[in-house]
Structures are given as structure tokens and as C-alpha cells.
Design an enzyme around this catalytic site. Structure first.
Site, PDB file in Angstrom:
ATOM      1  CG  ASP A   1      -4.949  -6.697  -1.772  1.00 57.07           C
ATOM      2  OD1 ASP A   1      -5.040  -5.280  -1.071  1.00 57.07           O
ATOM      3  OD2 ASP A   1      -6.145  -6.913  -2.016  1.00 57.07           O
TER       4      ASP A   1
ATOM      5  CG  ASP B   1      -6.367   6.179  -0.033  1.00 62.05           C
ATOM      6  OD1 ASP B   1      -6.278   6.996  -0.893  1.00 62.05           O
ATOM      7  OD2 ASP B   1      -7.375   5.230   0.095  1.00 62.05           O
TER       8      ASP B   1
ATOM      9  CE  LYS C   1      -3.343   5.935  -3.653  1.00 60.98           C
ATOM     10  NZ  LYS C   1      -4.530   5.005  -4.210  1.00 60.98           N
TER      11      LYS C   1
ATOM     12  CG  ASP D   1      -0.400  -0.739   2.803  1.00 58.78           C
ATOM     13  OD1 ASP D   1      -0.848  -0.037   3.375  1.00 58.78           O
ATOM     14  OD2 ASP D   1      -1.230  -1.754   1.991  1.00 58.78           O
TER      15      ASP D   1
ATOM     16  NE  ARG E   1      -2.813  -9.037   0.317  1.00 60.27           N
ATOM     17  CZ  ARG E   1      -3.139  -8.128   0.611  1.00 60.27           C
ATOM     18  NH1 ARG E   1      -2.554  -6.815   0.875  1.00 60.27           N
ATOM     19  NH2 ARG E   1      -4.618  -7.899   0.957  1.00 60.27           N
TER      20      ARG E   1
ATOM     21  CG  PHE F   1      -5.991   1.076  -6.568  1.00 58.54           C
ATOM     22  CD1 PHE F   1      -6.627   1.721  -5.583  1.00 58.54           C
ATOM     23  CD2 PHE F   1      -5.457  -0.266  -6.827  1.00 58.54           C
ATOM     24  CE1 PHE F   1      -6.974   0.475  -4.713  1.00 58.54           C
ATOM     25  CE2 PHE F   1      -5.723  -1.218  -5.914  1.00 58.54           C
ATOM     26  CZ  PHE F   1      -6.709  -0.700  -4.787  1.00 58.54           C
TER      27      PHE F   1
HETATM   28  P1  IMP Z   1      -7.127   4.485   4.333  1.00 57.48           P
HETATM   29  O1  IMP Z   1      -7.673   3.900   5.552  1.00 57.48           O
HETATM   30  O2  IMP Z   1      -8.146   4.885   3.469  1.00 57.48           O
HETATM   31  O3  IMP Z   1      -5.823   5.451   4.491  1.00 57.48           O
HETATM   32  O4  IMP Z   1      -6.642   3.425   3.605  1.00 57.48           O
HETATM   33  C1  IMP Z   1      -5.454   2.541   3.981  1.00 57.48           C
HETATM   34  C2  IMP Z   1      -5.510   1.245   3.494  1.00 57.48           C
HETATM   35  O5  IMP Z   1      -6.278   1.142   2.192  1.00 57.48           O
HETATM   36  C3  IMP Z   1      -4.189   0.826   2.943  1.00 57.48           C
HETATM   37  O6  IMP Z   1      -3.684   0.279   4.165  1.00 57.48           O
HETATM   38  C4  IMP Z   1      -4.310  -0.233   1.848  1.00 57.48           C
HETATM   39  O7  IMP Z   1      -4.501  -1.562   2.302  1.00 57.48           O
HETATM   40  C5  IMP Z   1      -5.451   0.416   1.122  1.00 57.48           C
HETATM   41  N1  IMP Z   1      -5.251   1.146  -0.091  1.00 57.48           N
HETATM   42  C6  IMP Z   1      -5.233   2.566  -0.084  1.00 57.48           C
HETATM   43  N2  IMP Z   1      -4.976   3.019  -1.482  1.00 57.48           N
HETATM   44  C7  IMP Z   1      -4.427   1.788  -2.072  1.00 57.48           C
HETATM   45  C8  IMP Z   1      -3.944   1.644  -3.232  1.00 57.48           C
HETATM   46  O8  IMP Z   1      -3.869   2.633  -4.117  1.00 57.48           O
HETATM   47  N3  IMP Z   1      -3.564   0.291  -3.704  1.00 57.48           N
HETATM   48  C9  IMP Z   1      -3.899  -0.651  -2.788  1.00 57.48           C
HETATM   49  N4  IMP Z   1      -4.346  -0.630  -1.420  1.00 57.48           N
HETATM   50  C10 IMP Z   1      -4.577   0.796  -1.241  1.00 57.48           C
HETATM   51 MG    MG Z   2      -3.776  -2.029   4.326  1.00 58.29          MG
END
Ligand code: IMP
Ligand code: MG
Length: 180
Positions: free
Chosen positions: A160, A104, A132, A101, A166, A153
Site C-alpha cells: 500500500d 526493504d 530491494k 511482501d 492493496r 516505491f
Molecule cells: P523493511 O522493514 O524496511 O524491510 O520494510 C518492510 C515493510 O515496509 C514491508 O513489509 C512493506 O510493508 C513496507 N515497504 C517497503 N517498501 C515498500 C514499497 O516499495 N511499497 C510499499 N510498502 C513498502
Molecule cells: Mg508490510
């Protein structure tokens, strides 16, 4: 108080149009290969389903699998990654497209790319609906990105907040309003 903003950040129609463009790119790059799509649960379930439907219309018929990677509690990443479900299809020698999705911190995608490479995939590409770039903590790259967004966010379209939202068909922003 945490509240959903009244106005969508990205509408259903905008998501649909962007997926159409992304699939054209994916088809251009990968059409000659039999693709194995690995969606990262749970956030990518809607995006993966929509991509696959548009791939079908572009005469691509990938294998489809899901893994379950988790790291999140509330609005902050804990940094600790867990693979709660192995792929059930063998990735060895395959061209894999990882679908998530949102990119981040990048930890989830890096972790997914690493374990799929370790299991012997021939080629690993990545596709995310949202990016992001300002939040990145790990050096990782996605080949196909739907929308780059600011550090807000977002919920909906699979994403979610503590299990909620979701099911929204669009992407909205969660705002934290100080209690009145
Ligand atoms: P990362 O491992 O920090 O890149 O995060 C990835 C996961 O964090 C994504 O697959 C999402 O499930 C969750 N996530 C990151 N940012 C958001 C947001 O703004 N809303 C909801 N879920 C997020
Ligand atoms: Mg996720």
C-alpha cells in the site's frame, strides 16, 4: 503529485508464474516437515494466500498464522518496529516459513525472525515476493525471493501507500511528479 505509473512493473501473470517456481523450491526443501506459515500483515495477505493455494496443489498442507508488524508511515520507514499481534499458534519446535511482501531496509524481517526464534522455532525460513537489495540497513537474508527490484516505491498485490492500492492484482510503481 503522487501517481500510479500507467504500466505495471510486474504483471499478474508474471507474479503467478514466479510463485509457481518458488513453491517448487519450497516443496523441494521443506516437504518432509510440517510447515507453519507465518504471514506478516498487512502487506503479505495476497501473497500468502496465493502461496498456500499453490502449496496445496503440491500436496503440502501447512498450518497458517499471521502476525501484525508495523513500522511504516508514508514512504519512509520509521525504524521503530511494533508487534501488534502475537502468533496464535505455538511456534515451539516447528519449522516456520515467514512470508512478507517486501524486504526493504530488512528491519521487519529481522525483527520477525528474531521473535520467532526466541519463541523456540526449530527452523526459521523466510520468503518475500520482492527484494530491494539497495535499501538494506540490517543484515538479513531471505531464503526465497520472488523478484529483486530497483529502489522504486511499489504498490499493489497487498502493498500500500497510506492504505491504498492493496487491491491491485499487479505491482505498479508510484511516481512523484512535481506539481505543474
Ligand atoms: P523493511 O522493514 O524496511 O524491510 O520494510 C518492510 C515493510 O515496509 C514491508 O513489509 C512493506 O510493508 C513496507 N515497504 C517497503 N517498501 C515498500 C514499497 O516499495 N511499497 C510499499 N510498502 C513498502
Ligand atoms: Mg508490510
Amino acid at each position: 503529485m503522487i501517481q500510479l505509473s500507467g504500466k505495471p512493473l510486474i504483471t499478474e501473470a508474471e507474479i503467478r508464474a514466479r510463485i509457481g517456481q518458488m513453491v517448487i523450491e519450497i516443496a523441494r526443501d521443506l516437504q518432509r516437515q510440517e510447515l507453519l506459515i507465518i504471514g506478516i500483515l498487512r502487506g503479505s495477505f495476497m501473497f500468502t494466500a496465493d502461496i498456500v493455494r499453490v502449496l496445496y496443489n503440491n500436496d503440502m498442507h501447512p498450518l497458517i498464522d499471521f502476525v501484525f508488524v508495523t513500522s511504516y508511515a508514508g514512504m519512509e520507514s520509521t525504524g521503530e518496529m511494533k508487534l501488534l499481534r502475537e502468533p496464535s499458534l505455538n511456534v515451539e519446535g516447528r519449522w516456520v516459513l515467514i512470508v512478507d511482501d517486501i524486504l526493504d531496509t530488512g528491519r521487519t524481517m529481522k525483527y520477525a525472525q528474531d521473535f520467532i526464534k526466541e519463541r523456540g522455532a526449530e527452523e526459521v525460513r523466510s520468503c518475500v515476493l520482492l527484494d530491494k537489495p539497495g535499501r538494506r540497513l540490517v543484515d538479513v537474508h531471505a531464503d526465497y525471493v520472488g523478484f529483486s527490484i530497483d529502489d522504486v516505491f511499489v504498490v499493489g498485490y497487498g502493498l500500500d501507500y497510506e492504505g491504498r492500492y492493496r487491491d491491485l492484482p499487479y505491482l505498479g510503481v508510484l511516481e512523484d511528479h512535481p506539481a505543474a
